[in-house]
Scaffold this motif. Structure first.
Motif, PDB file in Angstrom:
ATOM      1  N   GLY A  17     -32.256 -18.202  -5.008  1.00  0.00           N
ATOM      2  CA  GLY A  17     -33.455 -18.326  -5.841  1.00  0.00           C
ATOM      3  C   GLY A  17     -33.617 -17.138  -6.774  1.00  0.00           C
ATOM      4  N   GLU A  18     -33.309 -15.958  -6.268  1.00  0.00           N
ATOM      5  CA  GLU A  18     -33.405 -14.762  -7.112  1.00  0.00           C
ATOM      6  C   GLU A  18     -32.386 -14.810  -8.247  1.00  0.00           C
ATOM      7  OE1 GLU A  18     -33.003 -11.481  -4.435  1.00  0.00           O
ATOM      8  OE2 GLU A  18     -35.013 -11.752  -3.622  1.00  0.00           O
ATOM      9  N   LEU A  19     -31.216 -15.345  -7.980  1.00  0.00           N
ATOM     10  CA  LEU A  19     -30.224 -15.477  -9.051  1.00  0.00           C
ATOM     11  C   LEU A  19     -30.708 -16.420 -10.144  1.00  0.00           C
ATOM     12  CD1 LEU A  19     -26.842 -15.524  -7.103  1.00  0.00           C
ATOM     13  CD2 LEU A  19     -27.736 -13.707  -8.580  1.00  0.00           C
ATOM     14  N   VAL A  20     -31.372 -17.496  -9.758  1.00  0.00           N
ATOM     15  CA  VAL A  20     -31.931 -18.429 -10.740  1.00  0.00           C
ATOM     16  C   VAL A  20     -33.009 -17.719 -11.571  1.00  0.00           C
ATOM     17  CG1 VAL A  20     -33.308 -20.543 -11.012  1.00  0.00           C
ATOM     18  CG2 VAL A  20     -31.370 -20.499  -9.408  1.00  0.00           C
ATOM     19  N   LEU A  21     -33.901 -17.004 -10.903  1.00  0.00           N
ATOM     20  CA  LEU A  21     -34.952 -16.265 -11.603  1.00  0.00           C
ATOM     21  C   LEU A  21     -34.351 -15.202 -12.518  1.00  0.00           C
ATOM     22  CD1 LEU A  21     -37.922 -15.483 -12.080  1.00  0.00           C
ATOM     23  CD2 LEU A  21     -37.739 -14.014 -10.040  1.00  0.00           C
ATOM     24  N   ALA A  22     -33.372 -14.476 -12.023  1.00  0.00           N
ATOM     25  CA  ALA A  22     -32.740 -13.424 -12.827  1.00  0.00           C
ATOM     26  C   ALA A  22     -32.061 -14.008 -14.063  1.00  0.00           C
ATOM     27  CB  ALA A  22     -31.727 -12.653 -11.983  1.00  0.00           C
ATOM     28  N   ARG A  23     -31.392 -15.117 -13.888  1.00  0.00           N
ATOM     29  CA  ARG A  23     -30.719 -15.762 -15.021  1.00  0.00           C
ATOM     30  C   ARG A  23     -31.735 -16.203 -16.072  1.00  0.00           C
ATOM     31  NH1 ARG A  23     -26.837 -19.185 -12.254  1.00  0.00           N
ATOM     32  NH2 ARG A  23     -25.685 -17.291 -11.930  1.00  0.00           N
ATOM     33  N   ARG A  24     -32.844 -16.776 -15.616  1.00  0.00           N
ATOM     34  CA  ARG A  24     -33.894 -17.206 -16.541  1.00  0.00           C
ATOM     35  C   ARG A  24     -34.473 -16.010 -17.289  1.00  0.00           C
ATOM     36  NH1 ARG A  24     -39.307 -19.137 -14.103  1.00  0.00           N
ATOM     37  NH2 ARG A  24     -39.661 -16.918 -14.298  1.00  0.00           N
ATOM     38  N   ASN A  25     -34.791 -14.947 -16.541  1.00  0.00           N
ATOM     39  CA  ASN A  25     -35.353 -13.755 -17.177  1.00  0.00           C
ATOM     40  C   ASN A  25     -34.358 -13.122 -18.140  1.00  0.00           C
ATOM     41  OD1 ASN A  25     -37.751 -14.096 -15.822  1.00  0.00           O
ATOM     42  ND2 ASN A  25     -37.347 -12.517 -14.296  1.00  0.00           N
ATOM     43  N   THR A  26     -33.090 -13.094 -17.780  1.00  0.00           N
ATOM     44  CA  THR A  26     -32.068 -12.528 -18.658  1.00  0.00           C
ATOM     45  C   THR A  26     -32.004 -13.301 -19.967  1.00  0.00           C
ATOM     46  OG1 THR A  26     -30.763 -11.683 -16.802  1.00  0.00           O
ATOM     47  CG2 THR A  26     -29.593 -12.036 -18.881  1.00  0.00           C
ATOM     48  N   ARG A  27     -31.985 -14.616 -19.892  1.00  0.00           N
ATOM     49  CA  ARG A  27     -31.955 -15.443 -21.109  1.00  0.00           C
ATOM     50  C   ARG A  27     -33.166 -15.159 -21.994  1.00  0.00           C
ATOM     51  NH1 ARG A  27     -30.321 -19.739 -17.704  1.00  0.00           N
ATOM     52  NH2 ARG A  27     -32.434 -20.527 -17.751  1.00  0.00           N
ATOM     53  N   ARG A  28     -34.331 -15.061 -21.387  1.00  0.00           N
ATOM     54  CA  ARG A  28     -35.554 -14.806 -22.156  1.00  0.00           C
ATOM     55  C   ARG A  28     -35.522 -13.428 -22.815  1.00  0.00           C
ATOM     56  NH1 ARG A  28     -40.293 -17.236 -18.217  1.00  0.00           N
ATOM     57  NH2 ARG A  28     -39.827 -19.421 -18.616  1.00  0.00           N
ATOM     58  N   LEU A  29     -35.067 -12.427 -22.082  1.00  0.00           N
ATOM     59  CA  LEU A  29     -35.000 -11.076 -22.636  1.00  0.00           C
ATOM     60  C   LEU A  29     -33.991 -11.009 -23.785  1.00  0.00           C
ATOM     61  CD1 LEU A  29     -35.174  -9.049 -19.311  1.00  0.00           C
ATOM     62  CD2 LEU A  29     -36.875  -9.001 -21.168  1.00  0.00           C
ATOM     63  N   LEU A  30     -32.835 -11.628 -23.608  1.00  0.00           N
ATOM     64  CA  LEU A  30     -31.832 -11.628 -24.674  1.00  0.00           C
ATOM     65  C   LEU A  30     -32.368 -12.334 -25.917  1.00  0.00           C
ATOM     66  CD1 LEU A  30     -28.595 -12.311 -22.587  1.00  0.00           C
ATOM     67  CD2 LEU A  30     -29.360 -10.129 -23.554  1.00  0.00           C
ATOM     68  N   ALA A  31     -33.131 -13.403 -25.718  1.00  0.00           N
ATOM     69  CA  ALA A  31     -33.720 -14.122 -26.849  1.00  0.00           C
ATOM     70  C   ALA A  31     -34.748 -13.260 -27.584  1.00  0.00           C
ATOM     71  CB  ALA A  31     -34.374 -15.422 -26.359  1.00  0.00           C
ATOM     72  N   ARG A  32     -35.309 -12.276 -26.904  1.00  0.00           N
ATOM     73  CA  ARG A  32     -36.287 -11.368 -27.522  1.00  0.00           C
ATOM     74  C   ARG A  32     -35.619 -10.145 -28.135  1.00  0.00           C
ATOM     75  NH1 ARG A  32     -40.540  -9.974 -23.116  1.00  0.00           N
ATOM     76  NH2 ARG A  32     -41.119  -8.480 -24.729  1.00  0.00           N
ATOM     77  N   GLY A  33     -34.289 -10.113 -28.165  1.00  0.00           N
ATOM     78  CA  GLY A  33     -33.585  -9.006 -28.800  1.00  0.00           C
ATOM     79  C   GLY A  33     -33.038  -7.966 -27.846  1.00  0.00           C
ATOM     80  N   ALA A  34     -33.116  -8.212 -26.559  1.00  0.00           N
ATOM     81  CA  ALA A  34     -32.561  -7.269 -25.587  1.00  0.00           C
ATOM     82  C   ALA A  34     -31.040  -7.344 -25.601  1.00  0.00           C
ATOM     83  CB  ALA A  34     -33.090  -7.598 -24.193  1.00  0.00           C
ATOM     84  N   HIS A  35     -30.410  -6.363 -24.980  1.00  0.00           N
ATOM     85  CA  HIS A  35     -28.954  -6.373 -24.846  1.00  0.00           C
ATOM     86  C   HIS A  35     -28.581  -5.902 -23.443  1.00  0.00           C
ATOM     87  CE1 HIS A  35     -29.815  -2.193 -25.931  1.00  0.00           C
ATOM     88  NE2 HIS A  35     -28.719  -1.888 -25.254  1.00  0.00           N
ATOM     89  N   GLU A  36     -27.408  -6.322 -23.005  1.00  0.00           N
ATOM     90  CA  GLU A  36     -26.928  -5.936 -21.676  1.00  0.00           C
ATOM     91  C   GLU A  36     -26.120  -4.657 -21.767  1.00  0.00           C
ATOM     92  OE1 GLU A  36     -24.552  -7.680 -17.785  1.00  0.00           O
ATOM     93  OE2 GLU A  36     -24.723  -8.930 -19.580  1.00  0.00           O
ATOM     94  N   ALA A  37     -26.287  -3.813 -20.772  1.00  0.00           N
ATOM     95  CA  ALA A  37     -25.503  -2.582 -20.659  1.00  0.00           C
ATOM     96  C   ALA A  37     -24.811  -2.584 -19.293  1.00  0.00           C
ATOM     97  CB  ALA A  37     -26.410  -1.364 -20.782  1.00  0.00           C
ATOM     98  N   GLY A  38     -23.684  -1.900 -19.218  1.00  0.00           N
ATOM     99  CA  GLY A  38     -22.995  -1.751 -17.943  1.00  0.00           C
ATOM    100  C   GLY A  38     -22.480  -3.035 -17.336  1.00  0.00           C
ATOM    101  N   ALA A  39     -22.156  -3.989 -18.156  1.00  0.00           N
ATOM    102  CA  ALA A  39     -21.731  -5.295 -17.644  1.00  0.00           C
ATOM    103  C   ALA A  39     -20.421  -5.227 -16.859  1.00  0.00           C
ATOM    104  CB  ALA A  39     -21.589  -6.292 -18.792  1.00  0.00           C
ATOM    105  N   ALA A  40     -19.609  -4.231 -17.122  1.00  0.00           N
ATOM    106  CA  ALA A  40     -18.288  -4.154 -16.472  1.00  0.00           C
ATOM    107  C   ALA A  40     -18.389  -4.026 -14.958  1.00  0.00           C
ATOM    108  CB  ALA A  40     -17.493  -2.987 -17.048  1.00  0.00           C
ATOM    109  N   HIS A  41     -19.440  -3.385 -14.457  1.00  0.00           N
ATOM    110  CA  HIS A  41     -19.547  -3.200 -13.005  1.00  0.00           C
ATOM    111  C   HIS A  41     -20.274  -4.366 -12.317  1.00  0.00           C
ATOM    112  CE1 HIS A  41     -23.615  -1.798 -13.954  1.00  0.00           C
ATOM    113  NE2 HIS A  41     -23.895  -2.179 -12.734  1.00  0.00           N
ATOM    114  N   TYR A  42     -20.855  -5.281 -13.070  1.00  0.00           N
ATOM    115  CA  TYR A  42     -21.641  -6.367 -12.479  1.00  0.00           C
ATOM    116  C   TYR A  42     -20.836  -7.219 -11.491  1.00  0.00           C
ATOM    117  CZ  TYR A  42     -25.027 -10.119 -11.983  1.00  0.00           C
ATOM    118  OH  TYR A  42     -25.896 -11.040 -11.464  1.00  0.00           O
ATOM    119  N   PRO A  43     -19.581  -7.574 -11.792  1.00  0.00           N
ATOM    120  CA  PRO A  43     -18.809  -8.332 -10.795  1.00  0.00           C
ATOM    121  C   PRO A  43     -18.656  -7.594  -9.455  1.00  0.00           C
ATOM    122  CG  PRO A  43     -17.760  -8.489 -12.930  1.00  0.00           C
ATOM    123  CD  PRO A  43     -18.854  -7.464 -13.061  1.00  0.00           C
TER     124      PRO A  43
END
Length: 167
Positions: A17-43
């Motif tokens: 459930g948290e992954l679903v919420l996080a994915r939704r929030n990430t999409r919304r933030l990116l749509a507002r002009g946010a950007h991801e940092a440190g993606a290389a360590h996420y896996p």
């Protein structure tokens, strides 16, 4: 139903459930002009969490005798950690995500546990990695994953601090 199965099923459902919420929030933030940092360590973070949970399923459910009980003190501590997790998520609101998402010119969150502590979610996770295995009498497992998580958090906090510093 076995207590270990019930507890691990609830934790698994919570994490999904948290992954679903996080994915939704990430999409919304990116749509507002946010950007991801440190993606290389996420896996690495995803693999660590998945291995921890899958290992608990194996050790607490499939390898342990069915009559093994749970430690009530440690399950109580784990429930308190879940309340802290909810406090973190509610405090961050739409900015809570499992990734490092930087919203330009947005102030750092200063409410909830963030008034008292830097990175409260990381402290909660560190506690969970140790405490949930203790519920099932798996101290060695909790210690091993707590140490692995410490390495992952060292990488993540450095990436997050760098991203926030460049904002």
């Amino acid at each position: 139903m076995d207590w270990a199965v019930l507890i691990l099923a609830l934790v698994t459902a919570q994490r999904l459930g948290e992954l679903v919420l996080a994915r939704r929030n990430t999409r919304r933030l990116l749509a507002r002009g946010a950007h991801e940092a440190g993606a290389a360590h996420y896996p690495l973070i995803v693999a660590l969490h998945a291995a921890w949970l899958l290992g608990l399923w194996y050790l607490a459910v499939y390898r342990s005798p069915a009559e093994q009980g749970i430690n009530l003190l440690w399950i109580t501590v784990f429930v308190v950690l879940q309340l802290a997790r909810v406090w973190v998520i509610v405090s961050l609101g739409e900015r809570w995500t499992t990734r490092i998402i930087i919203l330009p010119d947005a102030p750092l969150v200063q409410r909830g546990p963030y008034r008292f502590l830097s990175h409260p979610n990381y402290w909660v996770v560190a506690g969970e990695f140790l405490v949930l295995p203790l519920v099932f009498g798996l101290a060695w497992y909790g210690l091993a994953f707590t140490l692995l998580n410490a390495v992952a958090m060292w990488i993540r906090i450095r990436a997050e601090s760098a991203a926030l510093g460049s904002q």
